[in-house]
Design an enzyme around this catalytic site. Structure first.
Site, PDB file in Angstrom:
ATOM      1  N   ASP A 155       0.818  -1.214   0.000  1.00 50.39           N
ATOM      2  CA  ASP A 155       0.000   0.000   0.000  1.00 50.39           C
ATOM      3  C   ASP A 155       0.853   1.266   0.000  1.00 50.39           C
ATOM      4  O   ASP A 155       0.336   2.367  -0.106  1.00 50.39           O
ATOM      5  CB  ASP A 155      -0.947   0.000   1.209  1.00 50.39           C
ATOM      6  CG  ASP A 155      -2.130   0.940   1.033  1.00 50.39           C
ATOM      7  OD1 ASP A 155      -2.590   1.116  -0.105  1.00 50.39           O
ATOM      8  OD2 ASP A 155      -2.594   1.515   2.040  1.00 50.39           O
ATOM      9  N   SER A 180      -7.611   5.490  -0.820  1.00 54.26           N
ATOM     10  CA  SER A 180      -7.693   4.219  -1.525  1.00 54.26           C
ATOM     11  C   SER A 180      -9.141   3.743  -1.543  1.00 54.26           C
ATOM     12  O   SER A 180      -9.849   3.837  -0.541  1.00 54.26           O
ATOM     13  CB  SER A 180      -6.820   3.169  -0.828  1.00 54.26           C
ATOM     14  OG  SER A 180      -5.466   3.570  -0.792  1.00 54.26           O
ATOM     15  N   GLN A 211      -4.736  -1.283  -7.673  1.00 53.45           N
ATOM     16  CA  GLN A 211      -5.476  -0.430  -6.750  1.00 53.45           C
ATOM     17  C   GLN A 211      -6.072   0.759  -7.506  1.00 53.45           C
ATOM     18  O   GLN A 211      -5.422   1.336  -8.373  1.00 53.45           O
ATOM     19  CB  GLN A 211      -4.573   0.103  -5.638  1.00 53.45           C
ATOM     20  CG  GLN A 211      -5.305   0.937  -4.593  1.00 53.45           C
ATOM     21  CD  GLN A 211      -4.353   1.529  -3.558  1.00 53.45           C
ATOM     22  OE1 GLN A 211      -3.762   2.569  -3.785  1.00 53.45           O
ATOM     23  NE2 GLN A 211      -4.203   0.851  -2.423  1.00 53.45           N
TER      24      GLN A 211
END
Length: 312
Positions: free
Chosen positions: A225, A249, A299
């Protein structure tokens, strides 16, 4: 300009032990697990923490012998630092070769109600031999030994930015970290110059981890991440760190291709083929030092230009 504090980097083993504790979830009841908060955390919980704790909780409900090969998650709300996170497991499928778990991560409110912050689905497989091919060559970039240590880069940037950083931002930039990241490129917070949406960063824990493949997979999940969402900001020359963007996100997916150690250098190669509609789409590939593809990541995140405040 304020003096730049010198972070305490003398105890990497303590930093990594703290990361291991953070990612080790506690079983509270059948298919209910508790993730403890980051010590000294401020503001919103790091998304990688919730992903990794959720994966560890799901793994705890899986019969021995099966390991995670993928996870898909949606971030619903930002979690609060300082509060534990509860992970409830649904056992959707247990087959001979594969198993599937759904996880809802939630935090308790002052009135006793719970607010979901993440939905995660993970799939597990009994390892087996099969057809193999690998058509993802590792980028030909400099190795980590040729790059500055992470803390040197962050300290130089903090000094260069001077009073443009407030004390909270400076503390975040310079705090000791259990994972060192050495980047070959200028990330979104390092430059105002628009550039192609690609970045390459080496990462590993700053001290050895226990010999537990499940933990190494969780640490890779945690680290996946980092740097990813910012890749889609690179063509625009804007940054969250400078207060030019509003973002979060939205979802996160990982596919684990082979075992890897998170305490040995791994290359995270990210790119962002598209942004629009207030969103940015990002992809990542993680390689080991031998050039083998370890994991793939995707993502999408909210990415909006911050509106200037109107004069009163």
């Amino acid at each position: 300009m304020t003096d730049t504090p010198s972070p305490d980097t003398s105890a990497p083993e303590k930093l990594v032990a703290g990361l291991v504790r953070l990612l080790t979830v506690e079983k509270r009841a059948a298919d209910v697990w508790l993730g403890h908060p980051q010590k000294g955390g401020v503001g919103r919980v790091f998304g990688g923490q919730v992903l990794a704790q959720g994966l560890m909780a799901a793994q705890g409900s899986i019969p021995q012998g099966k390991v995670a090969h993928s996870l898909h998650a949606y971030f619903l709300r930002g979690g609060r630092e300082g509060s534990p996170i509860e992970y409830r497991i649904a056992r959707d499928f247990d087959g001979r070769s594969f198993a599937n778990r759904r996880v809802v991560a939630a935090q308790e409110n002052e009135d006793g109600s719970c607010t979901p912050i993440l939905n995660l689905t993970a799939s597990f497989q009994t390892p087996e031999d099969g057809l193999e091919h690998d058509d993802a060559p590792m980028p030909g970039v400099a190795g980590p030994d040729a790059l500055k240590p992470d803390i040197e880069t962050r300290r130089e940037l903090a000094e260069a930015m001077g009073d443009k950083l407030d004390e909270a931002q400076r503390a975040v930039m310079l705090r000791p970290r259990p994972i060192e990241m050495r980047t070959l490129d200028q990330l979104h917070w390092m430059s105002r110059e628009p550039r192609e949406p690609r970045a390459h960063t080496w990462f590993r824990t700053v001290a050895p981890l226990p010999d537990d493949p499940l933990l190494h997979r969780a640490v890779i999940t945690y680290a996946s991440d980092y740097t990813l969402l910012g890749t889609s900001a690179l063509p625009h020359g804007l940054s969250w760190m400078r207060g030019e963007l509003v973002g979060a996100s939205l979802d996160h997916a990982i596919w684990f291709h082979r075992e890897a150690r998170a305490d040995e250098w791994l290359l995270y190669a990210t790119d962002a083929p598209w942004s629009g509609g207030g969103r940015g789409f990002n992809r990542g590939r993680i390689f080991d030092r031998q050039g083998q593809l370890v994991a793939s990541v995707a993502q999408e995140g909210m990415m909006r230009k911050r509106r200037a405040k109107k004069d009163a």
